[in-house]
Design an enzyme around this catalytic site. Structure first.
Site, PDB file in Angstrom:
ATOM      1  CG  HIS A 427      -1.875   1.257   1.194  1.00 14.63           C
ATOM      2  ND1 HIS A 427      -2.265   1.710   2.311  1.00 14.63           N
ATOM      3  CD2 HIS A 427      -2.450   1.836   0.157  1.00 14.63           C
ATOM      4  CE1 HIS A 427      -3.148   2.728   2.073  1.00 14.63           C
ATOM      5  NE2 HIS A 427      -3.253   2.816   0.935  1.00 14.63           N
ATOM      6  CD  GLU A 439      -0.785   1.151   5.797  1.00  6.95           C
ATOM      7  OE1 GLU A 439      -1.124   1.491   6.953  1.00  6.95           O
ATOM      8  OE2 GLU A 439      -1.827   1.064   4.774  1.00  6.95           O
ATOM      9  CG  ASN A 477      -6.260   4.940   4.480  1.00  6.63           C
ATOM     10  OD1 ASN A 477      -5.637   5.964   4.672  1.00  6.63           O
ATOM     11  ND2 ASN A 477      -6.370   4.357   3.044  1.00  6.63           N
TER      12      ASN A 477
END
Ligand code: T1G
Length: 696
Positions: A427, A439, A477
């Site tokens: 990510h 990530e 997130n």
């Protein structure tokens, strides 16, 4: 003789060689060894002393692991003064990185020589302190006040050529530090060169210190060390003697050493290095990655391709249509143009990176030989699964198949292939060639060497790679969703979005949540809200003003209007006057009577929401350690580095008080403010998040 410093005589020259790997940090043994070496050289009747380091570097600074512990004699400032006071000619020969206390030892020497590749600097402000062994007094005497201020307040490393130019070193020579140092010392002896102490040089010139102090404070967004360092340099100019300057430096140094910011920054230094140390990776070799594939050439895909190209990888990008191919190429070339303009690459490199290093195609068969592929297509499970089916059909055996999804379940994507062991989440954060966070999302069946490959790729791309388990939003997130919600609740209850943004930037974030929403595009968040709506718990409060804004076609910067109004060509926006009406309508519809919030309460709610969700993420094992969360927030979300991360911040504030506040907020909104079980447990046991990092 101490083990950390070897002593040897070469004719009239006493040679002190540092041997304290990995970076010859100036720990207690090194300091003892240097002191003993100088004394012995004087007793033995040597005429000169050469100081240099074995291995990859001259001293890279004080030993950071000693910070916060009781200091042990000999202290570095005294040692530096002792070196400088020696009647012998003291020469330092530098290679690698002569940083902080390391450069200060060199500045206390009488002559300095370096290899061409040597780098030097006083990076202490980045650790929340300032040069504390005479650096703020000696550097301006050699380089001038302005150059010294520039180096000390930014912590910038400079190369040998620049150091020579600024008068910080006397000579550059190719060769081994020992060889060039010995030759130089001998030459000085032969020429009858005098002992030359920087501390005995005249005080440097005055500048407008108050103006520089103010400007530095502002630039630091709340960070104290760079501005405090300005005052230390000021002492070099203004106090009556060199010794008085050293004293002033020491007082300011001690003040910073005791600050929370110093603790936060040191936490960041070690955590940044600890994130890639995972027990499951020990002894596991990553797969070789020379060629990388990217599926999708939008902003994200093009950014990932750019990062890979800049790291020297061969890149194959696949798009759906010819127009897509042209657009993707255009985006990558635009990114690389930026790197060219900033001098990061040469024209020749630009031509190579956009030429033979890059293939853009509409044909998945072009991905047949890549070692790793990152999918960066539209965020929809059906679309992703279709892409992974194709990757399964076209990629060679052993290729790592990665998804750049930000929310979707990587396990569900993996089963679209016949090789779930090769599937992983990578990510990236937009723009992917700029943002440092990666990530690395581990799915149920991800093989250890595939995880290791993800981390190796992160390192190659110069990213801070953090391991994450699977949940909605992964580490970053998911936490962002929680604090953004807290921000929306305080607005629904009466604070204004502009108050929230102001409070958050005053804390040290580059941007508040509403300005951030405008920048990212409010429609993106709107889509995520719609996706979650069907499964939302009926007890959850749902502010609607955000959606009302979107329903009116205002998506933020891209449409010129969101929470702020943007004028073309201008940076930042001004509050959108229509927003207040939308909020008032939302309050009326939900029967909310707005009340006032102090800035302190706004911040407290924002931070408590962040800490609470972060504690859940650690408690559930999504993040392995509190420090993993801290680094995600630092490198992906603009969390101020001087606080070390939300969980370091929480430790510094006291977990007790945070839990008490969360419980009091829960009286009004029980659904949102459910305390994290891990936080409750730590408070009950009188422990901290830091305790969970120990041994990490
Ligand atoms: N003290 C203790 N350990 C250190 C260290 C230090 N100063 N510097 C590095 N390490 C460890 C690091 O944790 C890692 O350990 C290993 O060395 C390799 O580092 C009075 C108060 C030198 C450019 O700020 O910038 O002097 O993880 O992976 O990429 O004014 O390390 O392997 O267990 O980073 O080759 C000022 C900080 C101190 C320099 C090398 N000095 N270090 O980079 O390797 S304050 C600094 C760096 C001071 C005086 C004051 C970099 C590096 P592990 P690495 P690298």
């Amino acid at each position: 003789m101490s083990e950390a410093i070897a002593y040897e005589r070469v004719g009239d020259i006493a040679v002190l060689k540092a041997q304290n790997p990995p970076v010859n940090a100036l720990g207690i043994d090194v300091r003892k060894g240097l002191l003993a070496g100088i004394e012995r050289a004087e007793e033995e009747g040597a005429k000169a002393v050469l100081i240099y380091g074995e291995g990859k570097t001259y001293f890279a600074g004080a030993d950071i692991r000693e910070f916060g512990k009781p200091p042990q004699d000999p202290y570095l400032p005294g040692l530096c003064s002792r070196i400088e006071a020696s009647p012998l000619i003291v020469v330092s020969a530098m290679h690698g990185t002569a940083l902080g206390g390391g450069l200060e030892v060199a500045l206390s020497s009488h002559y300095r020589i370096a290899v061409p590749t040597a780098k030097m600097g006083l990076p202490e402000v980045n650790l929340g302190i300032l040069p504390g062994a005479g650096g703020t007094q000696r550097l301006p005497r050699l380089a001038g006040t302005e150059a010294a201020l520039q180096m000390i307040t930014t912590g910038r490393h400079i190369g040998a050529a620049e150091a020579l130019d600024k008068g910080i070193i006397d000579r550059i020579e190719e060769g081994e530090p020992c060889e060039i140092g010995l030759a130089y010392a001998q030459e000085l002896l032969d020429a009858g060169a005098p002992r030359r102490a920087v501390g005995e040089m005249p005080a440097p010139e005055a500048v407008d210190f108050d103006a520089i102090y103010e400007a530095t404070l502002k630039k630091g967004r709340g960070q104290l060390s760079p501005a405090t360092a300005v005052r230390a340099v000021q002492a070099a100019v203004e106090v009556e003697s060199f010794e008085a300057g050293l004293k002033r430096e020491r007082a300011l140094f001690t003040e910073l050493m005791e600050s929370d910011q110093r603790q936060g920054l040191i936490h960041a230094f070690f955590s940044e290095r600890a994130v890639s140390k995972l027990p499951e990776l020990e002894g596991v070799d990553p797969r070789e990655v020379a060629a990388m594939g990217v599926v999708g050439g939008g902003t994200m895909g093009a950014g990932i391709a750019t990062a890979a190209l800049l790291a020297g990888l061969q890149v194959v990008l696949v798009e759906m249509t010819d127009e897509g191919v042209t657009a993707a190429r255009g985006r990558i070339e635009g990114n690389l143009q930026g790197a060219l303009k900033r001098g990061k690459i040469t024209q020749v490199q630009f031509d190579q990176l956009t030429g033979e290093a890059l293939t853009v195609s509409t044909d998945y068969a072009a991905l047949g030989q890549v070692d790793l592929v990152v999918e960066a297509v539209f965020e929809d499970m059906g679309v992703k699964r279709e892409v992974f089916g194709k990757l399964d059909a076209h990629c060679k055996q052993g290729a790592v198949l990665a998804t750049n999804t930000s929310y979707l379940d990587v396990d569900e994507i993996a089963v679209a292939t016949s090789r779930p062991q090769d599937v992983i989440g990578l990510h990236f954060f937009s723009p992917a060639h700029v943002m440092k966070l990666l990530e690395v999302v581990v799915a149920q069946k991800t093989a250890p060497e595939v995880l290791a490959t993800g981390f190796a790729l992160g390192k190659r791309l110069k990213k801070v790679a953090v391991r994450s388990g699977i949940c909605d939003g992964f580490i970053g997130n998911r936490i962002m969703n929680a604090y953004r919600k807290a921000a929306e609740y305080v607005v629904l209850d009466g604070a204004s979005p502009y108050q929230v943004d102001k409070v958050v930037t005053t804390f040290g974030f580059p941007m508040g949540p509403f300005a951030m929403g405008d920048l990212a595009g409010l429609d993106i968040n709107w889509a995520a809200r719609k996706r979650r709506a069907p499964t939302r718990n009926p007890r959850e409060r749902v502010p609607r003003f955000y959606e009302m804004l979107c329903e009116g076609g205002d998506f933020g910067q891209k449409t010129g209007k969101g929470f702020y109004v943007y004028e073309a060509g201008k940076r930042g926006g001004v509050p959108n006057p229509e927003v207040a009406e939308l909020i008032a309508r939302d309050q009326e519809q939900q029967g909310v009577t707005p009340r006032e919030f102090s800035d302190a309460e706004v911040l407290r709610r924002y931070m408590c929401a962040m800490v609470n969700e972060a504690a859940k993420v650690v408690g559930e094992g999504i993040a392995r350690r509190p420090l993993d969360v801290d680094m995600v927030m630092l490198f992906g979300y603009g969390f101020p580095r001087f606080w070390g991360g939300p969980l370091k911040w929480a430790d510094l504030q006291g977990l007790d008080g945070i839990l008490t506040d969360i419980r009091s907020f829960a009286v009004e909104d029980e659904f949102f403010w459910q305390p994290a079980p891990l936080l409750e447990r730590l408070v009950a046991e009188g422990r901290t998040f830091g305790d969970l990092n120990k041994g990490a």
